[in-house]
Write a protein that holds these residues in place. Sequence first.
Motif, mmCIF file in Angstrom:
data_model
loop_
_atom_site.group_PDB
_atom_site.id
_atom_site.type_symbol
_atom_site.label_atom_id
_atom_site.label_comp_id
_atom_site.label_asym_id
_atom_site.label_seq_id
_atom_site.Cartn_x
_atom_site.Cartn_y
_atom_site.Cartn_z
ATOM 1 N N PHE A 10 45.273 36.157 39.598
ATOM 2 C CA PHE A 10 46.540 36.625 39.018
ATOM 3 C C PHE A 10 46.756 36.021 37.626
ATOM 4 C CE2 PHE A 10 46.993 36.516 43.627
ATOM 5 C CZ PHE A 10 47.356 37.825 43.886
ATOM 6 N N CYS A 11 47.232 36.846 36.703
ATOM 7 C CA CYS A 11 47.626 36.352 35.374
ATOM 8 C C CYS A 11 48.916 37.052 34.978
ATOM 9 C CB CYS A 11 46.555 36.680 34.328
ATOM 10 S SG CYS A 11 45.062 35.708 34.549
ATOM 11 N N LYS A 12 49.716 36.385 34.146
ATOM 12 C CA LYS A 12 50.966 37.025 33.711
ATOM 13 C C LYS A 12 50.675 38.172 32.743
ATOM 14 C CE LYS A 12 53.843 32.937 34.204
ATOM 15 N NZ LYS A 12 54.317 31.772 33.462
ATOM 16 N N GLN A 13 49.698 37.958 31.872
ATOM 17 C CA GLN A 13 49.298 39.018 30.937
ATOM 18 C C GLN A 13 47.853 38.768 30.517
ATOM 19 O OE1 GLN A 13 52.435 38.178 28.097
ATOM 20 N NE2 GLN A 13 50.988 37.307 26.632
ATOM 21 N N ALA A 14 47.256 39.770 29.870
ATOM 22 C CA ALA A 14 45.833 39.645 29.515
ATOM 23 C C ALA A 14 45.665 38.942 28.170
ATOM 24 C CB ALA A 14 45.205 41.035 29.448
ATOM 25 N N CYS A 15 44.990 37.812 28.147
ATOM 26 C CA CYS A 15 44.668 37.160 26.877
ATOM 27 C C CYS A 15 43.657 38.058 26.144
ATOM 28 C CB CYS A 15 44.082 35.776 27.119
ATOM 29 S SG CYS A 15 45.249 34.699 27.963
ATOM 30 N N SER A 16 43.754 38.088 24.827
ATOM 31 C CA SER A 16 43.005 39.105 24.067
ATOM 32 C C SER A 16 41.485 38.925 24.130
ATOM 33 C CB SER A 16 43.465 39.106 22.609
ATOM 34 O OG SER A 16 43.254 37.828 22.051
ATOM 35 N N TYR A 17 41.015 37.724 24.476
ATOM 36 C CA TYR A 17 39.573 37.433 24.443
ATOM 37 C C TYR A 17 38.949 37.403 25.841
ATOM 38 C CZ TYR A 17 41.684 33.056 25.798
ATOM 39 O OH TYR A 17 42.440 32.134 26.454
ATOM 40 N N CYS A 18 39.775 37.577 26.880
ATOM 41 C CA CYS A 18 39.324 37.228 28.233
ATOM 42 C C CYS A 18 38.625 38.371 28.955
ATOM 43 C CB CYS A 18 40.530 36.777 29.060
ATOM 44 S SG CYS A 18 40.066 36.349 30.740
ATOM 45 N N ASP A 19 37.452 38.085 29.504
ATOM 46 C CA ASP A 19 36.804 39.121 30.316
ATOM 47 C C ASP A 19 36.568 38.659 31.753
ATOM 48 O OD1 ASP A 19 34.635 37.441 30.023
ATOM 49 O OD2 ASP A 19 33.197 39.060 29.650
ATOM 50 N N PHE A 20 37.370 37.699 32.219
ATOM 51 C CA PHE A 20 37.309 37.320 33.640
ATOM 52 C C PHE A 20 38.020 38.381 34.474
ATOM 53 C CE2 PHE A 20 37.361 32.790 31.925
ATOM 54 C CZ PHE A 20 35.995 32.670 32.030
ATOM 55 N N TYR A 21 37.812 38.338 35.784
ATOM 56 C CA TYR A 21 38.523 39.291 36.636
ATOM 57 C C TYR A 21 39.918 38.770 36.965
ATOM 58 C CZ TYR A 21 40.266 41.990 40.413
ATOM 59 O OH TYR A 21 41.110 42.752 41.168
ATOM 60 N N PHE A 22 40.927 39.595 36.691
ATOM 61 C CA PHE A 22 42.302 39.229 37.043
ATOM 62 C C PHE A 22 43.153 40.494 37.116
ATOM 63 C CE2 PHE A 22 41.953 39.189 32.459
ATOM 64 C CZ PHE A 22 43.068 39.893 32.044
ATOM 65 N N VAL A 23 44.304 40.388 37.763
ATOM 66 C CA VAL A 23 45.282 41.485 37.772
ATOM 67 C C VAL A 23 46.582 40.928 37.193
ATOM 68 C CG1 VAL A 23 44.286 42.676 39.763
ATOM 69 C CG2 VAL A 23 46.050 40.954 40.131
ATOM 70 N N GLY A 59 39.789 28.255 40.042
ATOM 71 C CA GLY A 59 39.787 28.844 38.705
ATOM 72 C C GLY A 59 40.381 30.244 38.752
ATOM 73 N N GLY A 60 40.351 30.913 37.616
ATOM 74 C CA GLY A 60 40.969 32.241 37.671
ATOM 75 C C GLY A 60 40.627 33.080 36.466
ATOM 76 N N GLY A 61 41.550 33.993 36.260
ATOM 77 C CA GLY A 61 42.925 34.054 36.688
ATOM 78 C C GLY A 61 43.724 32.777 36.392
ATOM 79 N N THR A 62 44.828 32.661 37.078
ATOM 80 C CA THR A 62 45.720 31.531 36.836
ATOM 81 C C THR A 62 46.132 30.899 38.170
ATOM 82 O OG1 THR A 62 46.580 32.812 34.968
ATOM 83 C CG2 THR A 62 47.789 30.822 35.550
ATOM 84 N N PRO A 63 45.390 29.882 38.617
ATOM 85 C CA PRO A 63 45.738 29.250 39.893
ATOM 86 C C PRO A 63 47.167 28.716 39.928
ATOM 87 C CG PRO A 63 43.550 28.584 39.206
ATOM 88 C CD PRO A 63 44.124 29.370 38.069
ATOM 89 N N LEU A 93 45.391 25.185 35.152
ATOM 90 C CA LEU A 93 46.837 25.406 34.977
ATOM 91 C C LEU A 93 47.101 26.081 33.640
ATOM 92 C CD1 LEU A 93 48.111 21.747 35.435
ATOM 93 C CD2 LEU A 93 48.113 23.488 37.210
ATOM 94 N N ASN A 94 48.154 26.864 33.592
ATOM 95 C CA ASN A 94 48.640 27.315 32.295
ATOM 96 C C ASN A 94 49.913 26.542 31.971
ATOM 97 O OD1 ASN A 94 46.629 28.958 31.467
ATOM 98 N ND2 ASN A 94 47.623 30.879 32.025
ATOM 99 N N PRO A 95 50.095 26.162 30.712
ATOM 100 C CA PRO A 95 51.196 25.251 30.347
ATOM 101 C C PRO A 95 52.583 25.739 30.752
ATOM 102 C CG PRO A 95 49.691 25.500 28.512
ATOM 103 C CD PRO A 95 49.247 26.483 29.549
ATOM 104 N N ASN A 130 47.137 36.300 22.465
ATOM 105 C CA ASN A 130 48.041 36.882 23.470
ATOM 106 C C ASN A 130 48.260 35.947 24.664
ATOM 107 O OD1 ASN A 130 49.794 39.048 24.071
ATOM 108 N ND2 ASN A 130 48.363 39.804 25.616
ATOM 109 N N ARG A 131 48.360 34.652 24.362
ATOM 110 C CA ARG A 131 48.669 33.684 25.421
ATOM 111 C C ARG A 131 50.140 33.810 25.809
ATOM 112 N NH1 ARG A 131 44.776 31.270 28.191
ATOM 113 N NH2 ARG A 131 46.247 29.603 28.629
ATOM 114 N N THR A 132 50.468 33.419 27.033
ATOM 115 C CA THR A 132 51.874 33.519 27.451
ATOM 116 C C THR A 132 52.676 32.296 26.993
ATOM 117 O OG1 THR A 132 51.255 32.523 29.547
ATOM 118 C CG2 THR A 132 51.541 34.906 29.530
#
Length: 379
Positions: A10-23, A59-63, A93-95, A130-132
């Motif tokens: 799970f992520c709140k939004q898509a970071c512009s550089y990220c190609d990991f799997y998340f929703v 890891g994630g996504g955003t644990p 973690l995300n800040p 595009n970080r949150t």
Amino acid sequence: MSGIYIHIPFCKQACSYCDFYFVTKPDNKNAFVDALIEEIRSKKNTFYSSDAIDTIYFGGGTPSLLTIPQFDKIFSALNNTFNTQLKEVTVELNPDDVTKEYLAGLKSLGVNRVSMGVQTFDEELLLFMNRTHNSAEALKCLELLKASDINVFTADLIYGNPGQTLKMLEKDLDILLAFDPPHVSAYSLTIEPKTRLGKQLELGRLIPAEDETVEKHFELVEEKLKQKDIHRYEVSNFAKTGSEALHNSNYWEHKNYLGLGPGAHSFWWDRSLKTAYRWENEPDLKNYLQTKDFNNPSKERLTLQHLAEERIMLGLRTVKGIDLKVLEAKYDYCLTEEQIACLAQKESEGKILFDTNAIRLTSTGLKIADALTLDILTA
Ligand code: SF4
């Protein structure tokens, strides 16, 4: 000793550089935790549950989008299923998710290492990525980490961004170093095709940083961290002595690891130690929630030759390098005359240190580790 990787998609939004799997839809977190627990339990009394597990990495996504009670349920299932003899338990973690209580909750469950995605403190670059979170949230989170009982914290930085000057990077490093981090991961920006930045590049709306600039960034990172006794131990990883990441080091040394959750990868040696298998859980949360049989993935069989080449590639990215005796004993791999000649040539160019026991890259060599590996493997 083996490791477990758990992918929290799970992520709140898509970071512009990220190609990991998340929703980015927040629904289904409880259903995901239930399915993850099912997957964990499906490993009970199997090949995987008899091995001692010494590292777990979320890891994630955003644990950090999971709650402490959700982590609690996952840890109970892990401890009931696996032979856990844990030395290192990491949560990314995300800040913008972190509070004092949250860190204390993780600590009470046995988490002793957290990894925070800072990336930069520059507000414009954070927007570009595009970080949150914003810079103030990253600073606050670092203060909380510093004051917490978590043994080791690490922060990720990204350098080599378009428009990022050496001065901007130096400022990022100075701000981070003021918190005296035991570990830092610093990556140069890579623009992957299926990301927002990849699309912008394709449309000609983005000019990547020049190689020469990225090289200067690479050197600045090493120099600034070294001044604080934070030494490079892998191309992108730096630590004070004793704070090196165990879980990631195990990947580079080809230790077994089991990946759980959608999109997670696994690697496991066959009992014969003559072959190993790699597989990936389907990166699809919807299907994951409906999975009835977690024990039937399609696995790729890896030959010793393939594994040896991979071990060289991973090992040469580390400062420790490659132990040639391990290569011979474990992988049945000996260097050819052509490879020895190639190594001697690279050594004379100051890129490699090479003797009968080991191959290591110099600081100059580490900048082009992947290209050097390719030259050695194809010599
Ligand atoms: S970088 Fe991390 S937070 Fe950002 S989209 Fe990727 S997984 Fe999510």
